[in-house]
Design an enzyme around this catalytic site. Structure first.
Site, PDB file in Angstrom:
ATOM      1  CD  GLU A 144      67.453  -3.266  29.587  1.00 15.68           C
ATOM      2  OE1 GLU A 144      68.474  -3.228  28.877  1.00 15.68           O
ATOM      3  OE2 GLU A 144      66.314  -3.471  29.133  1.00 15.68           O
TER       4      GLU A 144
ATOM      5  CD  GLU B 129      67.167   0.113  25.648  1.00  8.21           C
ATOM      6  OE1 GLU B 129      67.444  -0.305  24.518  1.00  8.21           O
ATOM      7  OE2 GLU B 129      67.958   0.091  26.594  1.00  8.21           O
TER       8      GLU B 129
ATOM      9  CG  ASP C  32      69.635  -8.476  22.627  1.00  4.53           C
ATOM     10  OD1 ASP C  32      70.107  -9.220  21.758  1.00  4.53           O
ATOM     11  OD2 ASP C  32      70.151  -8.322  23.753  1.00  4.53           O
TER      12      ASP C  32
ATOM     13  CE1 TYR D 185      73.189  -3.645  29.570  1.00  8.85           C
ATOM     14  CE2 TYR D 185      71.866  -1.929  28.545  1.00  8.85           C
ATOM     15  CZ  TYR D 185      71.965  -3.164  29.150  1.00  8.85           C
ATOM     16  OH  TYR D 185      70.834  -3.928  29.351  1.00  8.85           O
TER      17      TYR D 185
HETATM   18  C1  GCB Z   1      69.009  -3.150  26.051  1.00  5.66           C
HETATM   19  C2  GCB Z   1      67.698  -3.804  25.800  1.00  5.66           C
HETATM   20  C3  GCB Z   1      67.727  -5.284  26.087  1.00  5.66           C
HETATM   21  C4  GCB Z   1      69.025  -5.892  25.594  1.00  5.66           C
HETATM   22  C5  GCB Z   1      70.170  -5.222  26.337  1.00  5.66           C
HETATM   23  C6  GCB Z   1      71.551  -5.725  25.914  1.00  5.66           C
HETATM   24  O1  GCB Z   1      69.133  -1.970  26.190  1.00  5.66           O
HETATM   25  O2  GCB Z   1      66.638  -3.198  26.472  1.00  5.66           O
HETATM   26  O3  GCB Z   1      66.630  -5.893  25.479  1.00  5.66           O
HETATM   27  O4  GCB Z   1      69.071  -7.271  25.739  1.00  5.66           O
HETATM   28  O5  GCB Z   1      70.140  -3.856  26.100  1.00  5.66           O
HETATM   29  O6  GCB Z   1      72.039  -6.679  26.494  1.00  5.66           O
HETATM   30  O7  GCB Z   1      72.136  -5.148  25.000  1.00  5.66           O
END
Ligand code: GCB
Length: 597
Positions: free
Chosen positions: A501, A410, A160, A465
């Site tokens: 994250e 990941e 990403d 997330y």
């Molecule tokens: C993740 C990735 C990261 C992305 C992020 C996102 O899990 O490791 O590279 O940018 O999520 O914002 O979705």
């Protein structure tokens, strides 16, 4: 691998500036064989993608060419002349006049060529560097090239962030004596008020080696003879997060009274250890606060820039961050040196991002393909991955700021084949550096129940997330999910958990009194909810928000002008969340926050 530094026996010339530039589509078969026929110039260091208005350059897949003339300093007669490219993303070829002198695959680590036989002191030569941005199933990071109906080659990838390419870091010419120091490894220990320094000096051929340790004032604090040994620094000043202190190990090759070569390596005395579910620096529990970052700015792309380096560190300090992860590739060496000098703790990551076909299937709504198979990622992928680990450790092993290696972001760690893929890589990492903990980051789909590799690692980094991709707009549920998820890992593995994250896309200027995703208030509330969950889990040893700043990504309906999870905008203006972090992090001094329940 030593970073080139000027010393009494070595000289260094920086080759940055404007170089001639062309894509392979606009030049002949052997562009190195003469002056590059192009009206374009490109700055080094910078990614080339965002420099030009022509989209054919931005979307180009394949080789591009950089060229300039270089004059070898006239005083270098009798010296070895070495050319060093700090990074060619993702593959580089270097020509001195008509001769290919170096080839390298791997876009974020340096490579060198001894060009002594091809150049003369005081003389000029034509330096041409080819750079290829292609990603395949055997590159790290991986990607895929397809040809569309119009016959155009297209690069797709599983990460990403935008596939910026080119010469994003410096290019150097340096001299070394024929008999020289090739490499130095330093491992430090602390024994109450005494620092121990195990050192090993590798020389180009058998030689007599002498070492001295200088403190920050330049005073000699201890010395030794021989290419390896252990030195002791009495009343040592350790390197501490937030209170950096660097010594210098001066390695000399001596020949009677003559000094044939000398190299000065900065290092810090500190220890790192995982004990139970704690992460210890210098024997004391350390709590990470900070960010997953990117090397990303407007126009330059991934081009290293000292102004952004200084400003980013200022902003990190301003929020109370004590650490960051080099998501998702090794950063410029200038960044690592700066972290050493300023006491910021680094989790150092390879470019192994995207070894996960389940994420792709989820995003595209296509049936999942197995991640680890002869048709997808296999032994040759792992060989490239192993090489990426070797080169990362070779480059960064002496940085006191680096406290842990992160060998993948990941991966599909819950899939069949993951363990077979990762076990030898973890083993390799430990063999190359037995002193630092090793980690990976666990993707959402990998749970404490189905993950197949977590027990191989010292620390489990977790990317989650809740409140964004899951339980969107429902922070009460998000907080509960987060807590339950973390508790599962803590109970099963009994080792430190690091939140590597968590974050929410946010448009600066968008506001709401409700829990409204994309608003500044939501990002701040999302972080606060996550923090309450972390504080209830003893094994959580740190939190790194995704991301420090907004950054560019590939095209796609999931992103609006890139990923907007930055706590700062791409031009480094704070969103409201920056103040939320400041409130929590400032003054913690690396200690775990008390539970806010
Ligand atoms: C993740 C990735 C990261 C992305 C992020 C996102 O899990 O490791 O590279 O940018 O999520 O914002 O979705």
């Amino acid at each position: 691998m030593l970073k080139p530094r000027p010393t009494a026996t070595r000289e260094l010339v920086n080759l940055d500036g404007l170089w001639k530039f062309a894509t392979a589509a606009t030049v002949g078969e052997s562009p190195w064989a003469g002056p590059l026929d192009t009206p374009l110039e490109a700055p080094v260091p910078a990614s080339y993608n965002d420099l030009f208005t022509d989209s054919a350059i931005r979307d180009h897949v394949g080789w591009v060419w950089y060229q300039r003339t270089v004059r070898v300093p006239r005083g270098w007669d009798g010296e070895r002349v070495v050319l060093r490219v700090d990074a060619a993303t993702h593959e580089g070829r270097v020509y001195v006049d008509d001769v290919l002198v170096a080839e390298h695959v791997g876009g974020y680590t340096p490579f060198e060529a001894d060009i002594t036989e091809h150049v003369g002191a005081g003389q000029e030569f034509r330096l041409t560097v080819g750079v290829n941005n292609e990603l395949t199933t055997t590159t790290i990071p991986p990607g895929r090239i397809t040809v569309d109906q119009t016959g155009r080659r297209k690069q797709t990838y599983l990460h990403d962030f935008y596939n910026y390419a080119g010469l994003a870091r410096s290019v150097w010419l340096y001299s070394v004596p024929a008999l020289h120091v090739e490499d130095i490894t330093v491992v430090t220990g602390l024994d109450s008020t005494t620092g121990t320094v195990e050192y090993e000096v590798e020389t180009s051929e058998a030689a007599t080696v002498r070492v001295r340790v200088l403190d920050a004032t330049g005073a000699e604090v201890c010395a030794g003879e021989g290419a390896s040994g252990t030195l002791r620094i009495e009343n040592v000043t350790p390197w501490r997060p937030g209170a950096a202190y660097l010594y210098e190990l001066v390695a000399e090759i001596v020949d009677g009274d003559a000094i044939r070569d000398t190299y000065a390596l900065p290092f810090g005395v500190r220890t790192v250890e995982v004990r139970g579910s704690r992460f210890l620096i210098n024997g004391e529990p350390f709590y990470f606060t900070g960010f997953g970052k990117h090397e990303d700015t407007a126009v330059r792309g991934k081009g290293h820039d000292d102004a952004y380096l200084v400003h980013d560190f200022q902003l990190m300090e301003w929020t109370g961050a004590n650490s960051f992860r080099t998501a998702h590739y090794p950063y410029a060496e200038e960044v690592m040196d700066f972290a050493d000098r300023h006491g910021i703790v680094v989790i150092d990551e390879t470019a192994a991002v995207g070894l996960n076909l389940a994420v792709e299937a989820g995003l595209l709504g296509t049936p999942p393909r197995p991640t680890f198979s002869p048709e997808t990622f296999h032994d040759a992928t792992r060989d490239a991955h192993a090489q990426a680990i070797r080169e990362l450790i070779a480059r960064d092993k002496n940085h006191p700021s680096v406290v842990m290696w992160c060998i993948a972001n990941e991966p599909s760690s819950n899939e069949e084949g993951a363990r077979e893929y990762f076990e030898p890589l973890v083993e390799l990492t430990r063999k190359l550096d037995p002193t630092r903990p090793v980690t990976y980051t666990a993707v959402m789909f990998a749970t404490s129940d189905n993950d197949r590799i977590a027990d191989l690692f010292d620390v489990i980094c977790i990317n989650r997330y809740y409140g964004w991709y899951i339980a969107t707009g429902d922070l009460a549920a998000a907080e509960q999910y987060m807590e339950g998820d973390l508790r599962g890992w803590a109970e099963k593995f009994g080792r430190p958990l690091l939140m590597s994250e968590y974050g929410a896309d946010t448009l600066p200027g968008l506001h709401s009194v409700w829990d409204q995703p994309w608003t500044e208030e939501y990002q701040a509330a999302y972080l606060a909810a996550s923090h309450r969950a972390f504080d209830r889990i003893e094994a959580v040893v740190g939190e790194q928000v995704w991301n420090f700043a907004d950054f560019q990504t590939s095209h796609g309906i999931h992103r609006v002008d890139g990923n907007r999870k930055g706590v700062f905008t791409r031009d480094r203006k704070p969103k409201a969340a920056a103040y939320e972090l400041q409130r929590r992090w400032r003054g913690l001094g690396g200690r775990k926050p008390s539970s806010e329940k």
